[in-house]
Design a protein around this motif. Sequence first.
Motif, PDB file in Angstrom:
ATOM      1  N   ARG A  70       0.963  -1.170   0.113  1.00 33.73           N
ATOM      2  CA  ARG A  70       0.019  -0.095  -0.117  1.00 33.73           C
ATOM      3  C   ARG A  70       0.724   1.357  -0.200  1.00 33.73           C
ATOM      4  O   ARG A  70       1.647   1.420   0.927  1.00 33.73           O
ATOM      5  CB  ARG A  70      -0.944  -0.020   1.405  1.00 33.73           C
ATOM      6  N   ILE A  71       0.856   1.969  -1.097  1.00 38.86           N
ATOM      7  CA  ILE A  71       1.612   2.953  -1.118  1.00 38.86           C
ATOM      8  C   ILE A  71       1.043   4.042  -0.632  1.00 38.86           C
ATOM      9  O   ILE A  71      -0.392   4.238  -0.063  1.00 38.86           O
ATOM     10  CB  ILE A  71       1.914   3.359  -2.660  1.00 38.86           C
ATOM     11  N   ASN A  72       1.664   5.597  -0.588  1.00 40.36           N
ATOM     12  CA  ASN A  72       0.929   6.706  -0.179  1.00 40.36           C
ATOM     13  C   ASN A  72       0.111   7.254  -1.406  1.00 40.36           C
ATOM     14  O   ASN A  72       0.024   6.752  -2.408  1.00 40.36           O
ATOM     15  CB  ASN A  72       1.763   7.835   0.185  1.00 40.36           C
ATOM     16  N   SER A  73      -0.856   8.104  -0.860  1.00 39.60           N
ATOM     17  CA  SER A  73      -1.939   8.483  -1.965  1.00 39.60           C
ATOM     18  C   SER A  73      -1.411   9.558  -2.937  1.00 39.60           C
ATOM     19  O   SER A  73      -0.389   9.871  -2.760  1.00 39.60           O
ATOM     20  CB  SER A  73      -3.140   8.964  -1.400  1.00 39.60           C
ATOM     21  N   ARG A  74      -2.033   9.632  -3.994  1.00 35.96           N
ATOM     22  CA  ARG A  74      -1.393  10.521  -5.274  1.00 35.96           C
ATOM     23  C   ARG A  74      -1.447  11.935  -4.716  1.00 35.96           C
ATOM     24  O   ARG A  74      -0.466  12.728  -5.350  1.00 35.96           O
ATOM     25  CB  ARG A  74      -2.264  10.337  -6.457  1.00 35.96           C
ATOM     26  N   THR A  75      -1.936  12.402  -3.603  1.00 29.93           N
ATOM     27  CA  THR A  75      -1.819  13.794  -3.126  1.00 29.93           C
ATOM     28  C   THR A  75      -0.405  13.993  -2.211  1.00 29.93           C
ATOM     29  O   THR A  75      -0.165  15.087  -1.999  1.00 29.93           O
ATOM     30  CB  THR A  75      -3.331  14.202  -2.552  1.00 29.93           C
ATOM     31  N   SER A  76      -0.051  12.746  -1.923  1.00 31.03           N
ATOM     32  CA  SER A  76       1.370  12.802  -1.161  1.00 31.03           C
ATOM     33  C   SER A  76       2.395  13.316  -1.915  1.00 31.03           C
ATOM     34  O   SER A  76       2.587  12.812  -2.886  1.00 31.03           O
ATOM     35  CB  SER A  76       1.212  11.304  -0.487  1.00 31.03           C
ATOM     36  N   SER A  77       3.330  13.695  -1.190  1.00 29.17           N
ATOM     37  CA  SER A  77       4.850  13.831  -1.758  1.00 29.17           C
ATOM     38  C   SER A  77       5.421  12.692  -2.068  1.00 29.17           C
ATOM     39  O   SER A  77       6.409  12.580  -2.591  1.00 29.17           O
ATOM     40  CB  SER A  77       5.597  14.913  -0.928  1.00 29.17           C
ATOM     41  N   HIS A  78       5.085  11.624  -1.332  1.00 31.53           N
ATOM     42  CA  HIS A  78       5.864  10.463  -1.561  1.00 31.53           C
ATOM     43  C   HIS A  78       5.324   9.609  -2.538  1.00 31.53           C
ATOM     44  O   HIS A  78       5.857   8.415  -2.826  1.00 31.53           O
ATOM     45  CB  HIS A  78       5.540   9.623  -0.071  1.00 31.53           C
ATOM     46  N   TRP A  79       4.194   9.925  -3.454  1.00 32.33           N
ATOM     47  CA  TRP A  79       3.665   9.069  -4.220  1.00 32.33           C
ATOM     48  C   TRP A  79       4.743   8.910  -5.366  1.00 32.33           C
ATOM     49  O   TRP A  79       4.951   7.690  -5.620  1.00 32.33           O
ATOM     50  CB  TRP A  79       2.544   9.777  -4.808  1.00 32.33           C
ATOM     51  N   PRO A  80       5.524   9.708  -6.077  1.00 31.28           N
ATOM     52  CA  PRO A  80       6.370   9.365  -7.078  1.00 31.28           C
ATOM     53  C   PRO A  80       7.469   8.439  -6.672  1.00 31.28           C
ATOM     54  O   PRO A  80       7.789   7.664  -7.466  1.00 31.28           O
ATOM     55  CB  PRO A  80       7.109  10.719  -7.483  1.00 31.28           C
ATOM     56  N   ALA A  81       8.125   8.611  -5.539  1.00 29.99           N
ATOM     57  CA  ALA A  81       9.015   7.838  -5.099  1.00 29.99           C
ATOM     58  C   ALA A  81       8.576   6.389  -4.834  1.00 29.99           C
ATOM     59  O   ALA A  81       9.251   5.336  -4.921  1.00 29.99           O
ATOM     60  CB  ALA A  81       9.826   8.299  -3.797  1.00 29.99           C
TER      61      ALA A  81
END
Length: 270
Positions: A70-81
């Motif tokens: 489970r990744i972070n949401s697309r509004t999170s700064s962590h999404w690309p990484a």
Amino acid sequence: MSTTLAQRAAVARTFLFVPGTRPERFDKAAESGADLVILDLEDAVAGGDKDSARENIVEWLRGGREAVVRINSRTSSHWPADIAAIVATGAAVMVPKADDPSVLADLAERAPVIALIETARGVLAAPAISSVPGVVRTALGHIDLAAELGVDPDERQALLTARSSLVLAAAAAGIDSPIDGVTTDLTDPKVLEADVLYGKSLGFSGKLCIHPSQIGTAQTALTPTPDEVAWAEKIRASLPADSGVANVDGHMVDPPVLARAARILATATR
């Protein structure tokens, strides 16, 4: 995309969350009896620990293991990484706050996707989300959804429409039925069993779990009972060779009834 992992995610019944900050628990979770482990980078990981949690997960997956992340949401700064790191491992990806089919379509070209629907917008978009190629399953995040709606997450009637919407959308899209949300009560197995059976009665075929002690109860509740299997076998044996209509115990048996019986038998052998 890992076809084998995509197939497993599509039919798995029990999913066990493990925080990405607890790598010492990863192997234990994989051996817990859960059909699939979900290594969590989102809610279970504090903001300052996101990078180290991601590193823990990547290292474990590179050892030849399989899991959903489970990744972070697309509004999170962590999404690309998160996407860059996790897609490279071949893991399946659970997308929280899933509500945009175009975003999911782009990701699903690179990894099997489980769309975690936990907003009103996501529920309304469930038909489009379920139809995205590569979205192998949807799941309900009913606690977040209840917070947005201002209702008690344990109030079943308040979330009935949302649950039914996901079930209908999955059926219309031809993917396996959804995964129901977590049960937060870790003290009473009867609460968990009641939750799972309720979801099952609405058409859910999976359960998100937050503790290994929940796996056995959830797995048993989601498995067809001996009576259900006996009924299904009787139905299957009843139809004539020309696939016409039969009568079993005073009830008409036609192709839709046979389809239900076939689904029960297929579930029983997973």
